[in-house]
Write an enzyme that holds these catalytic residues in place. Sequence first.
Site, short mmCIF file in Angstrom:
data_model
loop_
_atom_site.label_atom_id
_atom_site.label_comp_id
_atom_site.label_asym_id
_atom_site.label_seq_id
_atom_site.Cartn_x
_atom_site.Cartn_y
_atom_site.Cartn_z
N LYS A 10 -2.40 -2.38 7.77
CA LYS A 10 -3.64 -1.94 8.41
C LYS A 10 -3.83 -2.67 9.73
O LYS A 10 -3.48 -3.84 9.86
CB LYS A 10 -4.83 -2.22 7.49
CG LYS A 10 -4.95 -1.24 6.32
CD LYS A 10 -6.25 -1.46 5.58
CE LYS A 10 -6.45 -0.39 4.51
NZ LYS A 10 -7.74 -0.59 3.79
N HIS B 12 -1.90 3.07 -6.35
CA HIS B 12 -2.83 1.96 -6.17
C HIS B 12 -2.96 1.13 -7.45
O HIS B 12 -3.13 -0.09 -7.39
CB HIS B 12 -4.20 2.48 -5.73
CG HIS B 12 -5.01 1.47 -4.99
ND1 HIS B 12 -4.59 0.88 -3.81
CD2 HIS B 12 -6.22 0.90 -5.26
CE1 HIS B 12 -5.49 0.02 -3.38
NE2 HIS B 12 -6.49 0.00 -4.25
N TYR C 73 -9.68 -9.96 -8.06
CA TYR C 73 -8.75 -10.32 -9.13
C TYR C 73 -9.08 -11.66 -9.79
O TYR C 73 -8.33 -12.13 -10.63
CB TYR C 73 -7.32 -10.39 -8.59
CG TYR C 73 -6.83 -9.09 -8.02
CD1 TYR C 73 -6.47 -8.03 -8.87
CD2 TYR C 73 -6.73 -8.89 -6.65
CE1 TYR C 73 -6.03 -6.83 -8.35
CE2 TYR C 73 -6.29 -7.68 -6.13
CZ TYR C 73 -5.94 -6.66 -6.99
OH TYR C 73 -5.50 -5.47 -6.49
N ARG D 184 0.87 -1.18 0.00
CA ARG D 184 0.00 0.00 0.00
C ARG D 184 0.90 1.23 0.00
O ARG D 184 2.00 1.20 0.56
CB ARG D 184 -0.90 0.02 1.24
CG ARG D 184 -1.87 -1.16 1.34
CD ARG D 184 -2.70 -1.04 2.61
NE ARG D 184 -3.64 -2.15 2.73
CZ ARG D 184 -3.39 -3.29 3.37
NH1 ARG D 184 -2.21 -3.46 3.96
NH2 ARG D 184 -4.30 -4.25 3.43
N ARG E 107 -0.15 -1.21 -7.49
CA ARG E 107 -0.42 -2.31 -6.56
C ARG E 107 -1.32 -3.35 -7.24
O ARG E 107 -1.10 -4.56 -7.11
CB ARG E 107 -1.08 -1.75 -5.30
CG ARG E 107 -1.53 -2.78 -4.25
CD ARG E 107 -1.93 -2.03 -2.99
NE ARG E 107 -2.86 -2.76 -2.15
CZ ARG E 107 -2.50 -3.63 -1.19
NH1 ARG E 107 -1.22 -3.89 -1.00
NH2 ARG E 107 -3.41 -4.22 -0.44
N HIS F 56 -4.23 -8.55 2.75
CA HIS F 56 -5.69 -8.61 2.88
C HIS F 56 -6.06 -9.59 3.99
O HIS F 56 -5.64 -10.75 3.97
CB HIS F 56 -6.34 -9.08 1.57
CG HIS F 56 -6.29 -8.07 0.49
ND1 HIS F 56 -6.49 -8.38 -0.84
CD2 HIS F 56 -6.06 -6.72 0.52
CE1 HIS F 56 -6.39 -7.29 -1.58
NE2 HIS F 56 -6.12 -6.28 -0.77
#
Length: 320
Positions: free
Chosen positions: A185, A264, A299, A161, A267, A290
């Site tokens: 995160k 992004h 994806y 990120r 990424r 994730h």
Amino acid sequence: MRAKPSDAKLTGLFLDMLAAEQGAGPNTLDAYRRDLTDFSEFLGRVGHTFADAETQTLRDYLADLDTRGFKSTSVARRLSAMRHLYRFLLNERIRGDDPAAILSGPKRGRGLPKVLSIADVDRMLRRAKELSDAEDASTSKRLRALRLYCLLEVLYATGLRVSELVALPRSAAKRDARMIVVRGKGNKERLVPLNEASRQAMADYLSATEAAKTEKKKKDSLAAGKWLFPSFGESGHLTRQHFARDLKELAVASGLQARLVSPHVLRHAFASHLLHNGADLRIVQTLLGHTDISTTQIYTHVVEERLKSLVRDLHPLAEK
């Protein structure tokens, strides 16, 4: 009778909970604060607060967002903020009910991510390398070019990120480092592998900044501090916005449209190109950081196209 707490106070308590219990970062907290401030302003106009708004008032707010031309994705995000807030107020016994529990959000299909082709990324990497190797550039200009090339190589090699990328510590640039520890995160850490090109780009950039520091003999040199990509701003490291601007300028210099390129998007390119070349979806999930596989499943169109291609090209009964 005890006075009801103000919306501002409740927002503060809610954000404190997100930071302390869920490890929410500054960007997440700022997004919640903006969304809830807008919601509070609407409630104020119709004579309500967080503490006494009913379900119909919440529906009226969602309708107001639609009238103001908000996209369905933005409306869904505001609804999510409201749901989290009222769940918090219920758990803290500030309210005895949850007016957001039965609300339904706008129907929206999840769009496919923008993806650059491998050729497009190669063009940007080549152009960035050319700029970093320019012999007639000034020291400061060469340092900026080396920084951009390093950022690009590391981003495409790792799929970080942008907030994780710009906040990399200087220790990530160790020449013999095969993996780096990334704090993502929720303050969660994960290991991300580096390739040879990204390690070399980091080593070259760090070597140049050290040389500049020695040459100028200034404590506030670009090589100072704990960050790999330092800045003199409040954060102490390069900002996401600064990198995004540099990346768009590089895109134009590479013959690409600036609107199609962002950190992004790169990424997404990292993930899509891995899957296209046979990587497992679970592995890509881990690399991207994730928590839920459903986030990575955006994806799956890449995987589906690859499977169709394999069947078409390799199945013995396929038409030749």
